[in-house]
Write a protein that holds these residues in place. Structure first.
Motif, PDB file in Angstrom:
ATOM      1  N   ALA A   1       0.234   6.743  -9.286  1.00  0.00           N
ATOM      2  CA  ALA A   1      -0.985   6.235 -10.040  1.00  0.00           C
ATOM      3  C   ALA A   1      -2.017   6.146  -8.739  1.00  0.00           C
ATOM      4  O   ALA A   1      -3.313   6.609  -8.852  1.00  0.00           O
ATOM      5  CB  ALA A   1      -1.030   5.127 -10.833  1.00  0.00           C
ATOM      6  N   LEU A   2      -1.936   5.589  -7.389  1.00  0.00           N
ATOM      7  CA  LEU A   2      -2.660   5.181  -6.428  1.00  0.00           C
ATOM      8  C   LEU A   2      -2.939   6.525  -5.448  1.00  0.00           C
ATOM      9  O   LEU A   2      -4.150   6.884  -5.262  1.00  0.00           O
ATOM     10  CB  LEU A   2      -2.145   3.988  -5.559  1.00  0.00           C
ATOM     11  N   HIS A   3      -1.989   7.239  -5.163  1.00  0.00           N
ATOM     12  CA  HIS A   3      -1.984   8.659  -4.209  1.00  0.00           C
ATOM     13  C   HIS A   3      -1.854   9.786  -5.094  1.00  0.00           C
ATOM     14  O   HIS A   3      -1.940  10.748  -4.244  1.00  0.00           O
ATOM     15  CB  HIS A   3      -0.946   8.294  -3.193  1.00  0.00           C
TER      16      HIS A   3
ATOM     17  N   LYS B   1       0.734  -1.197   0.032  1.00  0.00           N
ATOM     18  CA  LYS B   1      -0.064  -0.025   0.125  1.00  0.00           C
ATOM     19  C   LYS B   1       0.917   1.158   0.080  1.00  0.00           C
ATOM     20  O   LYS B   1       0.260   2.095  -0.263  1.00  0.00           O
ATOM     21  CB  LYS B   1      -0.862   0.189   1.324  1.00  0.00           C
ATOM     22  N   CYS B   2       1.964   1.208   0.504  1.00  0.00           N
ATOM     23  CA  CYS B   2       3.006   2.258   0.628  1.00  0.00           C
ATOM     24  C   CYS B   2       3.856   2.511  -0.687  1.00  0.00           C
ATOM     25  O   CYS B   2       4.652   3.346  -0.705  1.00  0.00           O
ATOM     26  CB  CYS B   2       3.885   2.064   1.954  1.00  0.00           C
ATOM     27  N   TYR B   3       3.990   1.495  -1.420  1.00  0.00           N
ATOM     28  CA  TYR B   3       4.647   1.547  -2.702  1.00  0.00           C
ATOM     29  C   TYR B   3       3.998   1.976  -3.972  1.00  0.00           C
ATOM     30  O   TYR B   3       3.474   1.037  -4.248  1.00  0.00           O
ATOM     31  CB  TYR B   3       5.746  -0.056  -2.784  1.00  0.00           C
ATOM     32  N   ASP B   4       4.259   3.139  -4.342  1.00  0.00           N
ATOM     33  CA  ASP B   4       3.591   3.609  -5.504  1.00  0.00           C
ATOM     34  C   ASP B   4       4.450   4.619  -6.235  1.00  0.00           C
ATOM     35  O   ASP B   4       4.434   5.850  -6.220  1.00  0.00           O
ATOM     36  CB  ASP B   4       2.416   4.227  -4.935  1.00  0.00           C
TER      37      ASP B   4
ATOM     38  N   THR C   1       4.704   5.329  -9.171  1.00  0.00           N
ATOM     39  CA  THR C   1       4.319   6.106 -10.360  1.00  0.00           C
ATOM     40  C   THR C   1       3.559   7.319  -9.857  1.00  0.00           C
ATOM     41  O   THR C   1       3.024   8.053 -10.546  1.00  0.00           O
ATOM     42  CB  THR C   1       3.618   5.276 -11.497  1.00  0.00           C
TER      43      THR C   1
ATOM     44  N   PRO D   1       4.335  10.196  -6.278  1.00  0.00           N
ATOM     45  CA  PRO D   1       5.042   8.953  -5.892  1.00  0.00           C
ATOM     46  C   PRO D   1       5.188   8.675  -4.255  1.00  0.00           C
ATOM     47  O   PRO D   1       5.528   9.651  -3.793  1.00  0.00           O
ATOM     48  CB  PRO D   1       6.424   9.253  -6.387  1.00  0.00           C
ATOM     49  N   THR D   2       4.945   7.434  -4.041  1.00  0.00           N
ATOM     50  CA  THR D   2       4.667   7.157  -2.607  1.00  0.00           C
ATOM     51  C   THR D   2       5.778   6.001  -2.369  1.00  0.00           C
ATOM     52  O   THR D   2       5.855   5.008  -3.254  1.00  0.00           O
ATOM     53  CB  THR D   2       3.474   6.588  -2.323  1.00  0.00           C
ATOM     54  N   TYR D   3       6.537   6.007  -1.331  1.00  0.00           N
ATOM     55  CA  TYR D   3       7.353   5.060  -0.874  1.00  0.00           C
ATOM     56  C   TYR D   3       7.191   4.663   0.526  1.00  0.00           C
ATOM     57  O   TYR D   3       6.641   5.479   1.396  1.00  0.00           O
ATOM     58  CB  TYR D   3       8.951   5.461  -1.134  1.00  0.00           C
TER      59      TYR D   3
END
Length: 127
Positions: A14-16, A7-10, A12, A19-21
């Motif tokens: 696209a989800l949040h 859930k925390c790895y995005d 690109t 860019p989310t790490y």
């Protein structure tokens, strides 16, 4: 890879939308406001470049820290003499007891609102 990590790895965004790490997994060249400040920098009006997320076990939900690009950060503005003066007056107000009007030399706790001497005198009167 666990579900929480997923859930925390995005990278690109696209989800949040950004860019989310996962916590401590951000790429080099990105830093939080505190990390920038430790280097003598500030974001300088740049948009948020990414974010790091971590699950909050105690309160539930997630904690988020925004990241800014280090190469676009600007140096911190130096304090002016007027800012130093205003800061000194603010600290004096925090150290001055509103009851006895004495500068006690430490910041008075907001839970009591008065200095330790006034608290002791109040307790003596009550006993």
């Amino acid at each position: 890879m666990s579900a929480a990590w997923g859930k925390c790895y995005d990278p690109t965004g696209a989800l949040h939308g950004v860019p989310t790490y996962p916590w401590r997994m951000a790429p080099d060249g990105l830093a939080t406001r505190r990390q920038l400040r430790a280097k003598g920098l500030r974001p300088g009006g740049q948009p948020i470049a990414a974010q790091v997320m971590r699950g909050n076990r105690r309160a539930g939900g997630v904690r988020v820290a925004y990241l800014y690009r280090v190469d676009r950060a600007k140096p911190v503005r130096p304090m002016t003499s007027r800012k130093w003066g205003a800061l000194a007056l603010a600290m004096l107000a925090r150290r001055t007891c509103p009851r006895c009007r004495i500068d006690v030399g430490y910041c008075i706790p907001t839970s009591y609102g008065i200095c330790g001497l006034c608290i002791a005198l109040e307790e003596q009167r009550a006993a």
